[in-house]
Design a protein around this motif. Structure first.
Motif, PDB file in Angstrom:
ATOM      1  N   LYS A   7      58.374  30.114  29.265  1.00  0.00           N
ATOM      2  CA  LYS A   7      56.984  30.248  29.711  1.00  0.00           C
ATOM      3  C   LYS A   7      56.559  31.714  29.744  1.00  0.00           C
ATOM      4  N   ARG A   8      57.444  32.573  30.244  1.00  0.00           N
ATOM      5  CA  ARG A   8      57.111  34.006  30.298  1.00  0.00           C
ATOM      6  C   ARG A   8      57.024  34.599  28.894  1.00  0.00           C
ATOM      7  N   ALA A   9      57.880  34.133  27.979  1.00  0.00           N
ATOM      8  CA  ALA A   9      57.857  34.648  26.612  1.00  0.00           C
ATOM      9  C   ALA A   9      56.567  34.243  25.899  1.00  0.00           C
ATOM     10  N   LEU A  10      56.128  33.000  26.075  1.00  0.00           N
ATOM     11  CA  LEU A  10      54.877  32.542  25.456  1.00  0.00           C
ATOM     12  C   LEU A  10      53.686  33.293  26.030  1.00  0.00           C
ATOM     13  N   LEU A  11      53.711  33.550  27.320  1.00  0.00           N
ATOM     14  CA  LEU A  11      52.639  34.324  27.945  1.00  0.00           C
ATOM     15  C   LEU A  11      52.604  35.743  27.385  1.00  0.00           C
ATOM     16  N   ALA A  12      53.771  36.345  27.184  1.00  0.00           N
ATOM     17  CA  ALA A  12      53.845  37.694  26.628  1.00  0.00           C
ATOM     18  C   ALA A  12      53.270  37.741  25.217  1.00  0.00           C
ATOM     19  N   LEU A  13      53.622  36.751  24.392  1.00  0.00           N
ATOM     20  CA  LEU A  13      53.093  36.700  23.027  1.00  0.00           C
ATOM     21  C   LEU A  13      51.576  36.522  23.032  1.00  0.00           C
ATOM     22  N   GLY A  14      51.072  35.699  23.935  1.00  0.00           N
ATOM     23  CA  GLY A  14      49.626  35.503  24.038  1.00  0.00           C
ATOM     24  C   GLY A  14      48.905  36.786  24.420  1.00  0.00           C
ATOM     25  N   ILE A  15      49.488  37.561  25.316  1.00  0.00           N
ATOM     26  CA  ILE A  15      48.880  38.834  25.731  1.00  0.00           C
ATOM     27  C   ILE A  15      48.838  39.814  24.562  1.00  0.00           C
ATOM     28  N   PHE A  17      48.818  39.103  21.378  1.00  0.00           N
ATOM     29  CA  PHE A  17      47.816  38.624  20.414  1.00  0.00           C
ATOM     30  C   PHE A  17      46.407  38.984  20.871  1.00  0.00           C
ATOM     31  N   ALA A  18      46.103  38.791  22.144  1.00  0.00           N
ATOM     32  CA  ALA A  18      44.771  39.114  22.666  1.00  0.00           C
ATOM     33  C   ALA A  18      44.495  40.606  22.534  1.00  0.00           C
ATOM     34  N   ILE A  19      45.488  41.432  22.822  1.00  0.00           N
ATOM     35  CA  ILE A  19      45.311  42.889  22.707  1.00  0.00           C
ATOM     36  C   ILE A  19      45.071  43.284  21.257  1.00  0.00           C
ATOM     37  N   SER A  20      45.806  42.669  20.336  1.00  0.00           N
ATOM     38  CA  SER A  20      45.611  42.992  18.918  1.00  0.00           C
ATOM     39  C   SER A  20      44.203  42.634  18.469  1.00  0.00           C
ATOM     40  N   LEU A  21      43.699  41.495  18.926  1.00  0.00           N
ATOM     41  CA  LEU A  21      42.360  41.046  18.553  1.00  0.00           C
ATOM     42  C   LEU A  21      41.299  42.008  19.079  1.00  0.00           C
ATOM     43  N   ILE A  22      41.393  42.351  20.353  1.00  0.00           N
ATOM     44  CA  ILE A  22      40.412  43.251  20.972  1.00  0.00           C
ATOM     45  C   ILE A  22      40.473  44.629  20.330  1.00  0.00           C
ATOM     46  N   THR A  23      41.697  45.133  20.135  1.00  0.00           N
ATOM     47  CA  THR A  23      41.867  46.479  19.569  1.00  0.00           C
ATOM     48  C   THR A  23      41.263  46.576  18.178  1.00  0.00           C
ATOM     49  N   PHE A  24      41.546  45.596  17.351  1.00  0.00           N
ATOM     50  CA  PHE A  24      41.068  45.641  15.970  1.00  0.00           C
ATOM     51  C   PHE A  24      39.548  45.674  15.910  1.00  0.00           C
ATOM     52  N   PHE A  25      38.903  44.766  16.611  1.00  0.00           N
ATOM     53  CA  PHE A  25      37.445  44.675  16.507  1.00  0.00           C
ATOM     54  C   PHE A  25      36.746  45.845  17.194  1.00  0.00           C
ATOM     55  N   VAL A  26      37.312  46.355  18.290  1.00  0.00           N
ATOM     56  CA  VAL A  26      36.701  47.508  18.953  1.00  0.00           C
ATOM     57  C   VAL A  26      36.761  48.738  18.051  1.00  0.00           C
ATOM     58  N   LEU A  27      37.920  48.982  17.435  1.00  0.00           N
ATOM     59  CA  LEU A  27      38.071  50.160  16.585  1.00  0.00           C
ATOM     60  C   LEU A  27      37.233  50.070  15.316  1.00  0.00           C
ATOM     61  N   ASN A  28      37.005  48.862  14.835  1.00  0.00           N
ATOM     62  CA  ASN A  28      36.300  48.713  13.564  1.00  0.00           C
ATOM     63  C   ASN A  28      34.791  48.554  13.712  1.00  0.00           C
ATOM     64  N   VAL A  29      34.286  48.522  14.928  1.00  0.00           N
ATOM     65  CA  VAL A  29      32.826  48.485  15.108  1.00  0.00           C
ATOM     66  C   VAL A  29      32.300  49.815  15.625  1.00  0.00           C
ATOM     67  N   ILE A  30      33.186  50.805  15.784  1.00  0.00           N
ATOM     68  CA  ILE A  30      32.748  52.136  16.206  1.00  0.00           C
ATOM     69  C   ILE A  30      31.882  52.742  15.108  1.00  0.00           C
ATOM     70  N   PRO A  31      30.741  53.328  15.477  1.00  0.00           N
ATOM     71  CA  PRO A  31      29.855  53.922  14.466  1.00  0.00           C
ATOM     72  C   PRO A  31      30.554  55.020  13.663  1.00  0.00           C
ATOM     73  N   ALA A 282      51.308  48.304  23.715  1.00  0.00           N
ATOM     74  CA  ALA A 282      51.161  46.985  24.340  1.00  0.00           C
ATOM     75  C   ALA A 282      52.472  46.211  24.304  1.00  0.00           C
ATOM     76  N   THR A 283      53.163  46.246  23.174  1.00  0.00           N
ATOM     77  CA  THR A 283      54.419  45.507  23.046  1.00  0.00           C
ATOM     78  C   THR A 283      55.470  46.036  24.016  1.00  0.00           C
ATOM     79  N   ILE A 284      55.567  47.355  24.121  1.00  0.00           N
ATOM     80  CA  ILE A 284      56.537  47.957  25.037  1.00  0.00           C
ATOM     81  C   ILE A 284      56.240  47.546  26.474  1.00  0.00           C
ATOM     82  N   CYS A 285      54.970  47.653  26.877  1.00  0.00           N
ATOM     83  CA  CYS A 285      54.600  47.312  28.254  1.00  0.00           C
ATOM     84  C   CYS A 285      54.858  45.838  28.551  1.00  0.00           C
ATOM     85  N   VAL A 286      54.428  44.959  27.647  1.00  0.00           N
ATOM     86  CA  VAL A 286      54.613  43.521  27.863  1.00  0.00           C
ATOM     87  C   VAL A 286      56.100  43.168  27.887  1.00  0.00           C
TER      88      VAL A 286
END
Length: 310
Positions: A7-15, A17-31, A282-286
């Motif tokens: 359960k903890r491992a699946l939660l870590a993978l989900g976190i 994935f969410a960070i990768s999604l947010i990071t990618f779109f935030v960095l790529n919409v910067i003017p 993110a991976t190191i912290c998680v």
């Protein structure tokens, strides 16, 4: 135990994935157009369009993210726009320096933090306790860059005991380790003292002493072991923070670690390198938090059982 770890491992993978999604779109919409910045202000539109196509930046953001995610899963984090090297290679090269500095600072933090915390608890409400806790407040409050500069000036330049910039041998790591480890040592000392004081009030401690068990043995094998839960939290958090690199300390001492690599990448707007660096952090912290959770369950089975019931 296996169900809890899964359960903890699946939660870590989900976190992650969410960070990768947010990071990618935030960095790529910067003017701003990173390709135009790479080619210079005199580059033609055709050259810019050709470079965007070559880098895959002419595709939609969802398509770009899918390609990047596939590469991420296969260990390919892309290529740095400005250094023209694989992002994973650059991160691994920088990680060597960050890892050594983190281990050195962690040793300083653990040795001084645990030792001073236990001494303060045993000498509770004495002048020793007051002095140690005053020093811990100073250690927590002092910015790491300020401590680093003071160590460079007084210990490095005036006394000449240690080098003040760069890394060539073990002795070059002394000042960075202390400047980075003092803050963690102060935090560990305060948490250790508080946790030890709570445990020392318990009846089983008094019972052990009444049975004739020596005081040092009670402190080490009874009190300290049962005081580990809150101490483990801060130990895990600090190690995760140290492994992700200290941008300020690495820049002050001119250490080519993860922190310095990310600062340079952000200044250049090297998006693949920034994305790779963020995923690394993110991976190191998680991962560290995951390990701490598992250690919680090993040290105190009640935590595991309570979470499995829920």
């Amino acid at each position: 135990m296996g169900k809890y770890i899964l359960k903890r491992a699946l939660l870590a993978l989900g976190i992650i994935f969410a960070i990768s999604l947010i990071t990618f779109f935030v960095l790529n919409v910067i003017p701003g157009d990173v390709v135009a910045a790479m080619l210079g202000e005199f580059a033609s539109k055709d050259a810019i369009d050709a470079a965007r196509h070559q880098l895959g930046l002419d595709a939609s953001l969802p398509v770009q993210y899918f390609r990047w995610l596939v590469g991420l899963l296969t260990g390919n984090l892309g290529t740095s726009y400005f250094q023209r090297k694989a992002v994973l290679t650059l991160i691994l090269q920088a990680f060597q320096y960050t890892f050594v500095m983190a281990i050195a600072a962690y040793i300083v933090a653990i040795v001084f933090g645990l030792l001073l915390g236990v001494i303060a608890a045993v000498q509770h409400d004495t002048w020793i306790d007051r002095i140690l806790m005053s020093l811990s407040i100073f250690g927590i409050s002092a910015p790491s860059f300020w401590v680093a500069i003071l160590l460079q000036i007084f210990v490095g330049l005036r006394l000449g005991w240690f080098p003040v910039s760069g890394v060539r041998s073990a002795v070059w790591w002394v000042l960075p380790a202390f400047s980075l480890g003092i803050r963690s040592a102060a935090s560990i000392a305060r948490v250790t003292r508080t946790s030890m004081l709570e445990v020392l009030k318990q009846d089983y401690i008094k019972t052990a002493l009444a049975k004739g068990v020596s005081y040092p043995r009670v402190i080490i094998f009874h009190a300290f072991r049962n005081a580990l839960i809150p101490i483990m939290t801060i130990l895990g958090n600090d190690f995760g923070a140290l492994l992700t690199g200290s941008m300020i300390t690495e820049n002050v001492f001119n250490i080519p670690g993860i922190g310095k690599l990310l600062i340079d990448a952000i200044n250049r707007r090297d998006i693949p390198l920034v994305q790779g660096g963020v995923i690394y952090v993110a991976t190191i912290c998680v991962l560290v938090y995951f390990i701490v959770d598992v250690l919680y369950a090993l040290v105190n089975p009640n935590i595991r059982l309570a979470k499995e019931v829920n």
